[in-house]
Design a protein around this motif. Structure first.
Motif, short mmCIF file in Angstrom:
data_model
loop_
_atom_site.label_atom_id
_atom_site.label_comp_id
_atom_site.label_asym_id
_atom_site.label_seq_id
_atom_site.Cartn_x
_atom_site.Cartn_y
_atom_site.Cartn_z
N GLU A 75 19.34 -14.68 3.92
CA GLU A 75 19.59 -13.28 4.58
C GLU A 75 19.58 -13.54 6.10
O GLU A 75 20.50 -12.92 6.84
N VAL A 76 18.57 -14.40 6.68
CA VAL A 76 18.47 -14.66 8.18
C VAL A 76 19.72 -15.30 8.48
O VAL A 76 20.26 -14.98 9.60
N ALA A 84 23.03 -13.01 8.64
CA ALA A 84 22.94 -11.92 9.35
C ALA A 84 23.32 -12.37 10.69
O ALA A 84 23.98 -11.79 11.29
N LEU A 85 22.65 -13.31 11.21
CA LEU A 85 22.81 -13.85 12.55
C LEU A 85 24.32 -14.38 12.70
O LEU A 85 24.85 -14.14 13.75
N GLN A 139 14.96 -14.71 16.78
CA GLN A 139 16.45 -14.14 16.95
C GLN A 139 16.90 -13.16 15.95
O GLN A 139 17.46 -12.01 16.28
N TYR A 140 16.52 -13.12 14.83
CA TYR A 140 16.62 -12.18 13.64
C TYR A 140 15.85 -10.93 14.11
O TYR A 140 16.57 -9.95 13.78
N LYS A 145 18.05 -7.12 14.99
CA LYS A 145 17.68 -6.09 14.05
C LYS A 145 17.49 -4.94 14.87
O LYS A 145 17.90 -3.81 14.58
#
Length: 380
Positions: A322-323, A326-327, A370-371, A375
């Motif tokens: 997920e992380v 997303a990044l 960073q995540y 967000k």
């Protein structure tokens, strides 16, 4: 008298091809070229970041679990011992062990799979060996005259070839690294030293985590069960956890001794008398014996079935995916949010590769920061 592999070792004299560097470097009277490479690697930022990267368990779970850095140190200990026993170049073997995981992204293999999947959608792939080469040749900046660590050819070859072979038709950029030849024994033994280190450590960390039970391991992993029975006879009445630690040490010694003995036997069998003989042989020679290889595979299957894919770690793996995803998508869609140094690389390297490079260099802690930041950015 044991078969002497000294003549098959990578030499350390000034005439050796594998000592060449891309940029001239002044000679040192105190350190060999491979010792200098070792120190350049240990002093690099990428090496220090290994302390913050997952091996199997994230550092958030316990301070006692292995990180990429502590795993790397364990591999280096084994590699140097094997090289010394075989009469090989100990400095080269140790240096290759210290650099062998430097290209791994955060979150261990789960992070690597996620990053590779992101790149696949853009027609690219992520390979931690090739990324390690990019790190030491391009990303590390410690010298006024050039980029990279300016490592010897021998170390750079070992970085990409210690665990697999590459085809020049698929990777023409790797042509200078003798892709039609096997790597020296110093590089070949790194993959096996890596196996010895993590097979021992992952059982240890698995029990420490509570996800594995000593009795269950002994029922399913023959080499550990055999070692446990031996130490149990030697230390009657001792608490189970101490017997387990003794058994792990014995297992590591058995694996290491077998690698030394079988590598020597394999070299003797082909009549190897020089490095050229090692390079031109069609297969690698630094291998476990058939019996020990079967036991290694049994243990590896056990770890995959009971630890690496268990529900508790799958939650971590899902979060890693997920992380990373997303990044990756965030910077693909908004590349100007990249740090300026990375944004400046986009024209030459392509956006997908640059984003992957940025993510791959992160520690677990930094990538979570960073995540959280993106967000907040997306919510605004």
């Amino acid at each position: 008298m044991a078969f002497d592999l000294h003549r098959c070792a990578v030499a350390g004299d000034a005439e050796e091809l594998l000592l060449e560097r891309v940029y001239p470097a002044p000679a040192s009277t105190l350190r060999s070229p491979f010792q200098r490479d070792r120190e350049r690697i240990v002093q690099s930022r990428a090496f220090r970041r290994l302390a913050g990267k997952t091996q199997v368990f994230t550092s958030r779970a316990s301070d006692h679990f292995r990180s990429r850095l502590t795993h790397t140190i364990e591999v280096a200990q084994i590699a140097r011992a094997v090289a010394a026993a075989l009469g090989l170049n100990e400095d080269l073997a140790e240096t290759l062990a210290l650099v062998h995981d430097i290209g791994h992204p955060p979150f261990g293999h789960a992070g690597e799979r996620a990053l590779d999947e992101c790149l696949r959608r853009h027609g690219r792939r992520f390979d931690h060996n090739l990324h390690a080469l990019r790190i030491v040749e391009h990303f590390e900046q410690r010298y006024a005259a050039h980029r990279g660590l300016n490592l010897t050819l021998g170390v750079r070859e070992g970085i990409i070839k210690h665990s697999r072979d590459y085809n020049v038709s698929e990777h023409p950029e790797l042509a200078p690294y003798f892709l039609d030849q096997r790597p020296p024994l110093e590089a070949q033994l790194i993959d096996q030293a890596d196996e010895i280190a993590y097979l021992t450590a992952d059982l240890d960390d698995g029990v420490e985590s509570g996800l594995l039970e000593i009795g269950h391991i002994c029922e399913n992993v023959e080499i550990l069960a055999r070692c446990y029975r031996i130490v149990e006879q030697q230390h009657a009445g001792v608490e189970e956890k101490f017997l387990f630690h003794e058994a792990l040490q014995l297992m590591q010694n058995i694996l290491t001794d077998d690698l030394i003995r079988n590598t020597r036997d394999n070299a003797r069998a082909i009549g190897a008398e020089s490095l050229a003989d090692i390079r031109m042989h069609p297969t690698r020679l630094a291998l476990f014996s058939p019996q020990v290889e079967a036991e290694r595979l049994q243990e590896k299957r056990y770890l995959y079935e009971t630890l690496y894919t268990c529900d508790a770690l799958e939650v971590e793996h899902d979060k890693a995916e997920e992380v990373v995803t997303a990044l990756f998508n965030f910077w693909i869609n908004d590349p100007e949010e990249l740090p300026q140094a990375y944004f400046d690389e986009v024209q030459d390297e392509g956006l997908a590769r640059v984003v992957a490079d940025y993510i791959a260099g992160m520690t677990d802690t930094f990538i979570f920061l960073q995540y959280a930041q993106i967000k907040r950015t997306v919510r605004r």
